[in-house]
Design an enzyme around this catalytic site. Structure first.
Site, PDB file in Angstrom:
ATOM      1  N   PHE A  16       0.836  -1.202   0.000  1.00 24.35           N
ATOM      2  CA  PHE A  16       0.000   0.000   0.000  1.00 24.35           C
ATOM      3  C   PHE A  16       0.870   1.250   0.000  1.00 24.35           C
ATOM      4  O   PHE A  16       0.494   2.279  -0.572  1.00 24.35           O
ATOM      5  CB  PHE A  16      -0.936  -0.001   1.210  1.00 24.35           C
ATOM      6  CG  PHE A  16      -1.977   1.088   1.149  1.00 24.35           C
ATOM      7  CD1 PHE A  16      -2.935   1.100   0.141  1.00 24.35           C
ATOM      8  CD2 PHE A  16      -2.003   2.114   2.082  1.00 24.35           C
ATOM      9  CE1 PHE A  16      -3.886   2.099   0.070  1.00 24.35           C
ATOM     10  CE2 PHE A  16      -2.954   3.118   2.012  1.00 24.35           C
ATOM     11  CZ  PHE A  16      -3.897   3.113   1.004  1.00 24.35           C
ATOM     12  N   TYR A  17       2.039   1.170   0.635  1.00 24.95           N
ATOM     13  CA  TYR A  17       2.990   2.286   0.578  1.00 24.95           C
ATOM     14  C   TYR A  17       3.312   2.638  -0.867  1.00 24.95           C
ATOM     15  O   TYR A  17       3.225   3.797  -1.286  1.00 24.95           O
ATOM     16  CB  TYR A  17       4.264   1.909   1.337  1.00 24.95           C
ATOM     17  CG  TYR A  17       5.446   2.791   1.043  1.00 24.95           C
ATOM     18  CD1 TYR A  17       5.430   4.151   1.361  1.00 24.95           C
ATOM     19  CD2 TYR A  17       6.597   2.278   0.451  1.00 24.95           C
ATOM     20  CE1 TYR A  17       6.521   4.962   1.095  1.00 24.95           C
ATOM     21  CE2 TYR A  17       7.691   3.078   0.184  1.00 24.95           C
ATOM     22  CZ  TYR A  17       7.652   4.414   0.507  1.00 24.95           C
ATOM     23  OH  TYR A  17       8.729   5.227   0.237  1.00 24.95           O
ATOM     24  N   ALA A  18       3.659   1.616  -1.659  1.00 19.27           N
ATOM     25  CA  ALA A  18       3.989   1.856  -3.060  1.00 19.27           C
ATOM     26  C   ALA A  18       2.798   2.420  -3.815  1.00 19.27           C
ATOM     27  O   ALA A  18       2.948   3.303  -4.670  1.00 19.27           O
ATOM     28  CB  ALA A  18       4.460   0.550  -3.715  1.00 19.27           C
ATOM     29  N   THR A  55       0.438   4.357  -2.672  1.00 19.56           N
ATOM     30  CA  THR A  55       0.252   5.788  -2.369  1.00 19.56           C
ATOM     31  C   THR A  55       1.313   6.638  -3.056  1.00 19.56           C
ATOM     32  O   THR A  55       1.030   7.755  -3.483  1.00 19.56           O
ATOM     33  CB  THR A  55       0.269   6.061  -0.857  1.00 19.56           C
ATOM     34  OG1 THR A  55       1.543   5.700  -0.293  1.00 19.56           O
ATOM     35  CG2 THR A  55      -0.852   5.305  -0.147  1.00 19.56           C
TER      36      THR A  55
END
Length: 342
Positions: free
Chosen positions: A151-153, A155
């Protein structure tokens, strides 16, 4: 120049701000001092910058309405380097809301501030994680990136797309930058090198994912900062005012926007990194092999063709030099083999 650096109390933000200040530029440092990792280390970084008369600190969060707009209006930067973000692949599985607030809402707030008060160049930090699953080595900026595995990637990919839209709609000249595993003195406590150093010094075992066979394109902090500084003057041209500089260029056909890797292009096995760390520490580690966690990729390697076309050859510090430099800093700061709590 007048430069706004968001995330100035962070690892990269501190190093970049220090470099700019040492060269005589005025830096406004914007940071919210989140407690994702040791706030004391962040305070120490800002205290280090406070020794320069041309440094002005703004303590506020990206997602606070009006905070970035007020800062840009008051300090009127010529260059903005947007480094502030909620980082960390694994933490994004635990607290995805933090990534929405800081990365997506925070970046939207910055873009709106720059819409109201235009700047000469926005440099936007992204990540090699954006290449996602199935990426082929080396990772080229022209590769299609639509399969994020964390999910970091996801965003960070969203911030790239948001910035492109503002470059197109409102003429905000933007260079998005995908960083590859940055390390060095003043580094982040949640990163492997810092974690391993602390545990080895106190005699604790270290967890080694993928048996040490995973590869990372380790990028020494000074090399990354050099690339950032040189890219500041490489403002993407508006459509019709300049074309791509070669086949590797990602210059948008509809906006003053391009995407650039910053990495060395020479991946190192995690096991080799630990070998070098053990040598620098003068101690051996007890290694516990574990499978690769969800959201991680087995290997990263940057294509550096576009970066070199834009700025020429940049230094490539080998881990045999960079890791001992980190160890010297760590021992100087923490003094003992036991890292203080916090």
């Amino acid at each position: 120049m007048r430069v706004l650096v968001t995330g100035s109390a962070g690892f990269i933000g501190h190093a970049l701000s220090r470099r700019l200040l040492s060269e005589g530029h005025a830096v406004t440092g914007f940071d919210g001092f989140s407690d994702y990792y040791d706030v004391g280390l962040k305070r120490a970084r800002h205290a280090d910058l406070a020794g320069f008369p041309a440094f002005q600190a703004v303590e506020a969060r990206l997602e606070t309405p009006g905070a970035l707009l007020d800062t840009v209006a008051r300090h009127r930067p010529e260059i903005v380097v947007h480094l502030a973000a909620q980082a960390g692949v694994r933490y994004s599985l635990e607290n995805p809301a933090a990534y929405v607030e800081a990365n997506i809402v925070g970046t939207a707030n910055l873009l709106e501030a720059l819409r109201a008060h235009p700047v000469r160049h926005l440099l936007l930090a992204s990540t090699s994680s954006a290449y996602g699953g199935g990426a082929t080595s080396p990772f080229r900026e022209t590769d299609r990136s639509v399969t994020p595995v964390s999910f970091y990637a996801a965003t960070k990919l969203a911030t790239e797309a948001m910035a492109h839209s503002y470059a197109h709609l409102f003429g905000v000249p933007t260079t998005a930058l995908r960083f590859f595993t940055v390390y060095g003195p003043w580094g982040r406590p949640d990163m492997a090198l810092f974690l391993f150093t602390r545990k080895i010094l106190v005699g604790q075992p270290i967890e080694v994912f993928s048996g040490g066979s995973a590869e990372r394109d380790f990028t020494y902090i000074d090399d990354l900062v050099e690339g950032l500084v040189r890219l500041m003057d490489r403002v993407p041209p508006k459509p019709g005012e300049g074309g791509p500089i070669g086949e590797a260029d990602t210059l948008s056909p509809v906006a003053p926007y391009r995407l650039v890797n910053i990495g060395g292009g020479r991946p190192v096995r995690l096991g080799r990194m630990i070998d070098v760390l053990e040598e620098a520490l003068g101690r051996s580690a007890e290694r516990i092999p574990l499978p690769l966690p969800p959201g991680d990729v087995t290997a990263t390697r940057a294509s550096t063709a576009l970066l070199q076309a834009l700025i020429g050859t940049v230094p490539e510090t080998p881990i045999e030099t960079g890791i001992p430099a980190f160890v010297r800093w760590y021992r100087e700061v923490y003094r003992t083999d036991v890292q203080p709590a916090g």
